[in-house]
Design a protein around this motif. Structure first.
Motif, PDB file in Angstrom:
ATOM      1  N   VAL A  15       0.699  -1.284   0.021  1.00 59.34           N
ATOM      2  CA  VAL A  15       0.012   0.054  -0.030  1.00 59.34           C
ATOM      3  C   VAL A  15       0.681   1.241  -0.260  1.00 59.34           C
ATOM      4  N   VAL A  16       1.752   1.295   1.078  1.00 57.76           N
ATOM      5  CA  VAL A  16       2.878   2.454   0.933  1.00 57.76           C
ATOM      6  C   VAL A  16       3.511   2.603  -0.470  1.00 57.76           C
ATOM      7  N   ALA A  17       4.070   1.517  -1.010  1.00 58.30           N
ATOM      8  CA  ALA A  17       4.619   1.530  -2.370  1.00 58.30           C
ATOM      9  C   ALA A  17       4.114   2.311  -3.243  1.00 58.30           C
ATOM     10  N   ALA A  18       2.835   2.361  -3.248  1.00 62.18           N
ATOM     11  CA  ALA A  18       2.089   2.962  -4.566  1.00 62.18           C
ATOM     12  C   ALA A  18       2.177   4.478  -4.237  1.00 62.18           C
ATOM     13  N   GLU A  90      11.436   5.310   0.207  1.00 57.73           N
ATOM     14  CA  GLU A  90      10.332   5.841   0.990  1.00 57.73           C
ATOM     15  C   GLU A  90      11.439   6.861   2.134  1.00 57.73           C
ATOM     16  N   THR A  91      10.872   8.066   2.388  1.00 52.68           N
ATOM     17  CA  THR A  91      11.596   8.695   3.288  1.00 52.68           C
ATOM     18  C   THR A  91      10.393   9.133   4.495  1.00 52.68           C
ATOM     19  N   GLN A 115       4.730  10.055   2.988  1.00 53.67           N
ATOM     20  CA  GLN A 115       3.463   9.925   2.055  1.00 53.67           C
ATOM     21  C   GLN A 115       2.344   9.116   2.556  1.00 53.67           C
ATOM     22  N   SER A 116       2.417   8.787   3.969  1.00 53.98           N
ATOM     23  CA  SER A 116       1.348   7.763   4.365  1.00 53.98           C
ATOM     24  C   SER A 116       1.019   8.054   5.911  1.00 53.98           C
TER      25      SER A 116
END
Length: 374
Positions: A15-18, A90-91, A115-116
């Motif tokens: 989910v976060v990869a998107a 991701e950061t 972003q999440s």
């Protein structure tokens, strides 16, 4: 990319990869130039629809205060689609959460992606991070959910590396400084006995600070990445130490004080100056330490309620293979057991009985020589 991941926590990775980026963002992204300590963990997490997720997680910490700043995670989904591997970057920010347990402190890192709203939780265990589920509990599985810490840490000031650890510095007089990746140091040849303590970097990033406890602070100028300059109170250079290669840890015996516990055939020692927790090797005078601990701990406690006690030992901290898991761990070897003290918390090791390794030997009684005992 359509992937089915094993485990509740790792399912969230898709989910976060998107939302994650494939372009490398600035890292560490700090508004002011401060010294930043970078520690990297890596491993391969399970994935049901691909061979695995290769993870490289880098944690950025303020090298002066020790406060968490930011993290960056590279995730490579192996053979994720018809074009092969898919990598996302991701950061985010991260935090350290500590809770007490009977024989050890439970330390969990919370990672919050930019972003999440998802929070990832990793439990820190010696040199590893183990991914937890979304409720913060261990994932019950025989599969690997563990990332292993790199042997080397780096400190950056802007885009320039000012020092890395582990590293050994020395000069022709026999003085030497062992800067270790767990935040500890051993300094030899400045005073008669070797010093052990915790290192950090000044707020401006121009000085290495060695805190040996009891008000003993040594300062070394970071002129370049191959030379350290020992400074006096007037910032005058009194001694220069050059980087030595290959790295060899200083193996001198140290007087150490820390909280010791023993359970399930394993001893653990949390050193008071640094707060570092070390497994204790079944070598040297370890049996005397175990025996003294158990004798005192069982006086007023049942086995299930045993607690840590303050111990003083002479010993060395050396990389050794762990009882379980990969790589090597800094491990305490007890050369000589000194005493167990009736205290449940660390105290400042400044009293004379701690700093001086004094051992009284009876050589004469009433004018009659006493032969040495074994």
């Amino acid at each position: 990319m359509k992937l089915r991941i094993l485990g509740v926590a790792t399912a969230v990775l898709v989910v976060v990869a998107a939302c994650a980026k494939t372009v490398e963002p600035p890292f560490p992204d700090v508004s002011q130039p401060i010294p930043v300590l970078l520690t990297t963990y890596s491993g391969t997490l399970p994935c049901a629809d691909c061979p695995g997720i290769v993870v490289e997680l880098t944690l950025a910490t303020d090298a002066h205060t020790g406060e968490p700043i930011q993290y960056r995670e590279h995730r490579t989904y192996l053979e994720a689609d018809e074009n092969g591997d898919v990598t996302v970057v991701e950061t985010g920010t991260w935090e350290i959460h500590r809770t007490g347990e009977p024989f050890s402190e439970r330390v969990v890192y919370h990672l919050r992606p930019d972003q999440s709203t998802v929070v990832f939780r990793y439990r820190a265990i010696t040199n590893t991070l183990r991914l937890l589920d979304q409720t913060g509990n261990d994932i019950e599985s025989l599969l690997n959910y563990t990332l292993v810490r790199s042997d080397t840490v780096h400190i950056l000031l802007g885009d320039h590396a000012i020092i890395s650890a582990p590293a050994l510095y020395g000069d022709s007089t026999g003085a030497a400084l062992d800067v270790r990746s767990d935040g500890s140091f051993v300094l030899r040849g400045i005073i008669p006995r070797p010093l052990f303590g915790k290192w950090s970097v000044s707020e401006r990033g121009d000085t290495l600070l060695l805190d040996a406890g009891c008000g003993n602070l040594y300062r070394l100028g970071l002129s370049d990445d191959s030379t350290l300059a020992l400074l006096d109170e007037n910032d005058e250079v009194t001694q220069s130490l050059d980087l030595r290669s290959p790295y060899e840890p200083i193996d001198d015996t140290l007087r150490l004080m820390g909280m010791y516990s023993y359970f399930a055939d394993a001893g653990w020692f949390t050193e008071c100056r640094t707060g570092n927790r070390y497994p204790v090797a079944q070598l040297g005078d370890n049996a005397a330490l175990e025996r003294a601990y158990l004798e005192r701990a069982y006086l007023n406690a049942k086995p299930e309620s045993l607690h840590s006690l303050l111990a003083v030992i002479d010993g060395r901290i050396r990389p050794m293979p762990p009882m379980e898991g990969p790589g090597e761990l800094p491990t305490l070897i007890v050369d000589r057991f000194v005493e167990i003290r009736p205290a449940r918390d660390c105290v400042t090791p400044c009293d004379k009985s701690f700093t001086e390794a004094t051992r009284w030997i009876l050589v004469e009684a009433a004018g009659t020589p006493v032969p040495p005992s074994d």
